[in-house]
Scaffold this motif. Structure first.
Motif, PDB file in Angstrom:
ATOM      1  N   ARG A  38       0.815  -1.206   0.000  1.00 24.24           N
ATOM      2  CA  ARG A  38       0.000   0.000   0.000  1.00 24.24           C
ATOM      3  C   ARG A  38       0.849   1.257   0.000  1.00 24.24           C
ATOM      4  O   ARG A  38       0.492   2.266   0.575  1.00 24.24           O
ATOM      5  N   GLN A  39       2.004   1.241  -0.656  1.00 24.99           N
ATOM      6  CA  GLN A  39       2.925   2.370  -0.570  1.00 24.99           C
ATOM      7  C   GLN A  39       2.313   3.654  -1.105  1.00 24.99           C
ATOM      8  O   GLN A  39       2.633   4.736  -0.658  1.00 24.99           O
ATOM      9  N   GLY A  40       1.415   3.561  -2.095  1.00 24.63           N
ATOM     10  CA  GLY A  40       0.845   4.768  -2.676  1.00 24.63           C
ATOM     11  C   GLY A  40      -0.220   5.408  -1.828  1.00 24.63           C
ATOM     12  O   GLY A  40      -0.596   6.556  -2.050  1.00 24.63           O
ATOM     13  N   PHE A  41      -0.713   4.714  -0.824  1.00 23.62           N
ATOM     14  CA  PHE A  41      -1.825   5.204  -0.016  1.00 23.62           C
ATOM     15  C   PHE A  41      -1.489   6.506   0.683  1.00 23.62           C
ATOM     16  O   PHE A  41      -2.311   7.409   0.754  1.00 23.62           O
ATOM     17  N   ARG A  42      -0.267   6.586   1.216  1.00 27.64           N
ATOM     18  CA  ARG A  42       0.072   7.752   2.031  1.00 27.64           C
ATOM     19  C   ARG A  42       0.043   9.050   1.240  1.00 27.64           C
ATOM     20  O   ARG A  42      -0.163  10.112   1.786  1.00 27.64           O
ATOM     21  N   SER A  80      10.728  -0.047   3.234  1.00 31.43           N
ATOM     22  CA  SER A  80       9.392   0.030   2.644  1.00 31.43           C
ATOM     23  C   SER A  80       8.308   0.053   3.711  1.00 31.43           C
ATOM     24  O   SER A  80       7.337   0.819   3.620  1.00 31.43           O
ATOM     25  N   VAL A  81       8.466  -0.781   4.741  1.00 32.41           N
ATOM     26  CA  VAL A  81       7.459  -0.837   5.799  1.00 32.41           C
ATOM     27  C   VAL A  81       7.425   0.468   6.586  1.00 32.41           C
ATOM     28  O   VAL A  81       6.351   0.968   6.944  1.00 32.41           O
ATOM     29  N   SER A  95      -1.560  -6.267   7.045  1.00 34.89           N
ATOM     30  CA  SER A  95      -0.287  -6.770   7.568  1.00 34.89           C
ATOM     31  C   SER A  95      -0.053  -8.236   7.219  1.00 34.89           C
ATOM     32  O   SER A  95       1.075  -8.634   6.894  1.00 34.89           O
ATOM     33  N   SER A  96      -1.097  -9.057   7.273  1.00 33.78           N
ATOM     34  CA  SER A  96      -0.931 -10.478   6.942  1.00 33.78           C
ATOM     35  C   SER A  96      -0.531 -10.661   5.487  1.00 33.78           C
ATOM     36  O   SER A  96       0.302 -11.522   5.154  1.00 33.78           O
ATOM     37  N   ILE A  97      -1.108  -9.846   4.606  1.00 30.65           N
ATOM     38  CA  ILE A  97      -0.765  -9.914   3.191  1.00 30.65           C
ATOM     39  C   ILE A  97       0.687  -9.517   2.985  1.00 30.65           C
ATOM     40  O   ILE A  97       1.426 -10.134   2.218  1.00 30.65           O
ATOM     41  N   THR A  98       1.100  -8.471   3.688  1.00 29.70           N
ATOM     42  CA  THR A  98       2.481  -8.017   3.575  1.00 29.70           C
ATOM     43  C   THR A  98       3.453  -9.086   4.049  1.00 29.70           C
ATOM     44  O   THR A  98       4.457  -9.372   3.400  1.00 29.70           O
ATOM     45  N   ASN A 155       2.936 -12.286   1.354  1.00 27.17           N
ATOM     46  CA  ASN A 155       3.320 -12.049  -0.037  1.00 27.17           C
ATOM     47  C   ASN A 155       4.619 -11.265  -0.177  1.00 27.17           C
ATOM     48  O   ASN A 155       5.296 -11.362  -1.195  1.00 27.17           O
ATOM     49  N   GLY A 156       4.944 -10.494   0.842  1.00 25.24           N
ATOM     50  CA  GLY A 156       6.150  -9.690   0.754  1.00 25.24           C
ATOM     51  C   GLY A 156       7.333 -10.316   1.457  1.00 25.24           C
ATOM     52  O   GLY A 156       8.256 -10.837   0.834  1.00 25.24           O
ATOM     53  N   VAL A 157       7.282 -10.348   2.767  1.00 30.09           N
ATOM     54  CA  VAL A 157       8.448 -10.737   3.558  1.00 30.09           C
ATOM     55  C   VAL A 157       8.732 -12.231   3.460  1.00 30.09           C
ATOM     56  O   VAL A 157       9.853 -12.651   3.159  1.00 30.09           O
ATOM     57  N   GLU A 158       7.742 -13.060   3.719  1.00 31.97           N
ATOM     58  CA  GLU A 158       7.965 -14.506   3.720  1.00 31.97           C
ATOM     59  C   GLU A 158       8.449 -15.009   2.366  1.00 31.97           C
ATOM     60  O   GLU A 158       9.437 -15.753   2.271  1.00 31.97           O
ATOM     61  N   ASN A 159       7.762 -14.614   1.311  1.00 34.82           N
ATOM     62  CA  ASN A 159       8.155 -15.069  -0.023  1.00 34.82           C
ATOM     63  C   ASN A 159       9.559 -14.613  -0.399  1.00 34.82           C
ATOM     64  O   ASN A 159      10.326 -15.360  -1.033  1.00 34.82           O
ATOM     65  N   MET A 160       9.907 -13.391  -0.019  1.00 34.98           N
ATOM     66  CA  MET A 160      11.227 -12.885  -0.350  1.00 34.98           C
ATOM     67  C   MET A 160      12.318 -13.653   0.392  1.00 34.98           C
ATOM     68  O   MET A 160      13.329 -14.055  -0.196  1.00 34.98           O
TER      69      MET A 160
END
Length: 222
Positions: free
Chosen positions: A4-8, A151-152, A185-188, A191-196
């Motif tokens: 959601r980086q663009g949200f801010r 990023s977080v 947060s669960s998606i992050t 899909n983000g941290v765990e997969n990387m």
């Protein structure tokens, strides 16, 4: 959060709070958390890239005059100090109608006082590579610090490395700041941290989210 980086960028406002101090606010993907950006260094470099404070941890709060002032404001649940921002999470029972004005005054008072942000000696950060770290742990810490954390923290949160179990291949992390209670947060984490981590480090088999001080249990991501 990473997704959601663009949200801010859609939720920014600027408040002129004194002649020399301008405080910006940014909403985060967590509706209970806002970032307050005073245009000054918040957390000195020697204290790492972030410090997390829960309302229940009185001993930790005493380390920071700024955080102590913030928690004296009714309705504050959590404070996260980044290098150039303060992420403040309110309780669900309170609203943002009045709270920002009170917090602006508190932050202004702190910077006007000349008090330091943190008063005790710096401690080793969670991602500082130690002499007795294994190669896998060192790689995990490097990825967390260079790829995940920047990023977080853009969205006022943090993901803190807690440990790695070599037998199970599970990495334990703890959420902080706006990440706590955030719907995405669960998606992050998945899909983000765990997969990387699993992509770059074959020894990593998954991610476990450790509890905050207020929720004393640990669970594996589903």
């Amino acid at each position: 959060m990473l997704a959601r980086q663009g949200f801010r960028l859609l939720c920014r406002q600027r408040v002129v709070s004194s002649r020399s101090l301008y405080i910006q606010t940014e909403k985060t993907p967590n509706p209970e958390c806002w970032k307050f950006i005073p245009g000054e260094i918040v957390l000195p470099e020697e204290y790492g890239t972030g410090m997390n404070f829960d309302a229940s941890d009185i001993k930790n709060i005493r380390r920071s005059p700024l955080v102590k002032r913030i928690f004296e404001t009714n309705g504050v649940k959590n404070v996260f100090l980044g290098r150039d921002f303060i992420a403040i999470t309110k309780t669900k029972e309170d609203t943002w109608k009045v709270l920002p004005t009170l917090l602006f005054e508190v932050i202004m008072e702190h910077y006007a006082s000349g008090d330091p942000v943190v008063v005790d000696q710096p401690q080793a950060s969670d991602t500082e590579i130690l002499d007795d770290d294994s190669e896998v742990v060192a790689l995990i810490k490097e990825l967390m610090e260079t790829k995940v954390r920047p990023s977080v923290q853009e969205d006022g949160g943090d993901i803190i490395f807690e440990g790695f179990d070599e037998e199970t291949g599970m990495v334990t992390v703890r959420l902080a700041g706006s990440c706590v209670g955030c719907p995405s947060s669960s998606i992050t984490l998945r899909n983000g941290v765990e997969n990387m981590l699993m992509h770059y480090i074959p020894e990593v088999k998954g991610l476990i989210e450790a509890s905050s001080l207020e929720d004393d249990h640990t669970h594996k991501l589903e």
